[in-house]
Design an enzyme around this catalytic site. Structure first.
Site, short mmCIF file in Angstrom:
data_model
loop_
_atom_site.label_atom_id
_atom_site.label_comp_id
_atom_site.label_asym_id
_atom_site.label_seq_id
_atom_site.Cartn_x
_atom_site.Cartn_y
_atom_site.Cartn_z
N HIS A 293 -42.21 18.13 55.49
CA HIS A 293 -42.02 16.92 56.30
C HIS A 293 -41.41 17.30 57.65
O HIS A 293 -40.63 18.25 57.75
CB HIS A 293 -41.10 15.94 55.58
N ASN B 283 -36.05 9.92 61.38
CA ASN B 283 -37.27 9.94 60.58
C ASN B 283 -38.30 8.98 61.18
O ASN B 283 -37.99 8.24 62.11
CB ASN B 283 -36.94 9.55 59.14
N CYS C 188 -46.40 12.81 60.46
CA CYS C 188 -45.00 13.04 60.80
C CYS C 188 -44.83 14.17 61.80
O CYS C 188 -43.97 14.12 62.68
CB CYS C 188 -44.20 13.34 59.54
#
Length: 332
Positions: free
Chosen positions: A279, A299, A113
């Site tokens: 994250h 995202n 990520c």
């Protein structure tokens, strides 16, 4: 007496184990979230038997804690419009020619990520700085597996070091899995097929790849794009000012297990939510709904998660640390 105590202990253990609990993604847990969450809705996205370990495998940002004093904390820029007060801002609307700003990607079964959040923001800023002439995706494949100082690929990395890599080494273009787009397309298959079915559940984390030395996509010449600096933004004001001037930013935050069931609305951590890991996402704007301010973020869990791949999180109170260590850089 000893026998009596043993029997009592055995009964206690049986009663404790039989006590109903709110499992990670059970119907009861999602119902509970929807009862206590006032500004957002939950819905099962990952299968009910998904383990926390699997979700944690997707959370690879190590930039969710305060950075050292060696990193520049940006507090001022002469190009900031300090007196400008904008209640709502969406990069997709402000820079309509930059189509990749709203592009939703899928990191697959890999904790990369951090590579998506940084390359996504950098690509958007390149488009903004060139007036739309650059309108491509940059390669998270290259960053995740070529930047030795950034981290460990699928096992996580540091966003600020990715920006440092952009400054010193640069990064080539690279589209999605099996797309042939750009120089170094992503080699890890997506976790969600065209119908939104999870194809990665129960499978081990993807192994790290060898660094691609040459282009293998449609682009044959490996041009590497660079930034002239890198910095941290740790206040809502500087995050807004930098975004409205230069384009989207990367942000890392503490992810709690309830966010994995996010469907819509303005996320706020619910009671009983448990911390999983850090994250990384891309912030593209902000706004206000029913009096509640929020950040608008992209995202990398496919277009099927959340609000078509995006989500909103409450703004102005450092929810889950999201206003503590955002990162960015200015294209060279």
């Amino acid at each position: 007496m000893v026998k009596f105590i043993t029997i009592v202990c055995a009964i206690f253990v049986c009663v404790y184990l039989a006590k109903p609990t709110l499992q990670f993604l059970s119907d009861e847990r999602i119902k509970y979230i929807n009862e206590v969450a006032k500004t957002w809705k939950a819905e099962r996205f990952f299968p009910a038997n998904t383990s926390k370990e699997y979700i944690m495998g997707l959370l690879g940002s190590r930039g969710y804690t305060n950075y050292s004093s060696e990193v520049e904390i940006k507090t001022y820029d002469p190009l900031y419009e300090e007196n400008a007060s904008v209640e709502q801002f969406d990069s997709r609307e402000n820079w309509k020619s930059c189509k990749q700003i709203g592009r939703i990607r899928d990191q697959g079964n890999c904790g990369s990520c951090w590579a998506f959040g940084t390359t996504g923001a950098f690509a958007d800023r390149l488009c903004v700085s060139t007036g739309g002439k650059f309108n491509e995706l940059l390669s998270p494949e290259d960053v995740a597996f070529c930047c030795q100082n950034c981290g460990k690929g699928c096992e996580g990395g540091y966003p600020i070091k990715a920006w440092q890599y952009f400054r010193t080494q640069g990064v080539p273009t690279g589209g999605d899995y099996d797309s042939k787009e750009g120089c170094a397309p992503y080699k890890i298959p997506p976790c969600f097929d065209q119908k939104g079915k999870n194809t990665c559940a129960g499978k081990p984390l993807e192994r790290n790849h060898q660094c691609p030395k040459t282009c293998y996509g449609s682009t044959t010449v490996q041009k590497r794009y660079k930034v002239k600096n890198e910095y941290v933004l740790n206040s809502p004001n500087t995050m807004e000012q930098d975004l409205i001037k230069y384009g989207p930013i990367e942000a890392s935050f503490n992810l709690f297990d309830d966010l994995s069931a996010y469907k819509s609305g303005i996320y706020q951590k619910t009671p009983k939510a448990k911390f999983l890991s850090g994250h990384s996402i891309k912030i593209i704007g902000w706004g206000k709904e029913n009096g509640v301010p929020y950040w608008l973020a992209v995202n990398s869990w496919s277009k099927f998660w959340g609000e078509q791949g995006t989500f909103r999180i409450i703004k102005g109170r450092n929810e889950c640390g999201i206003e503590r260590s955002a990162t960015a850089g200015i294209p060279l």
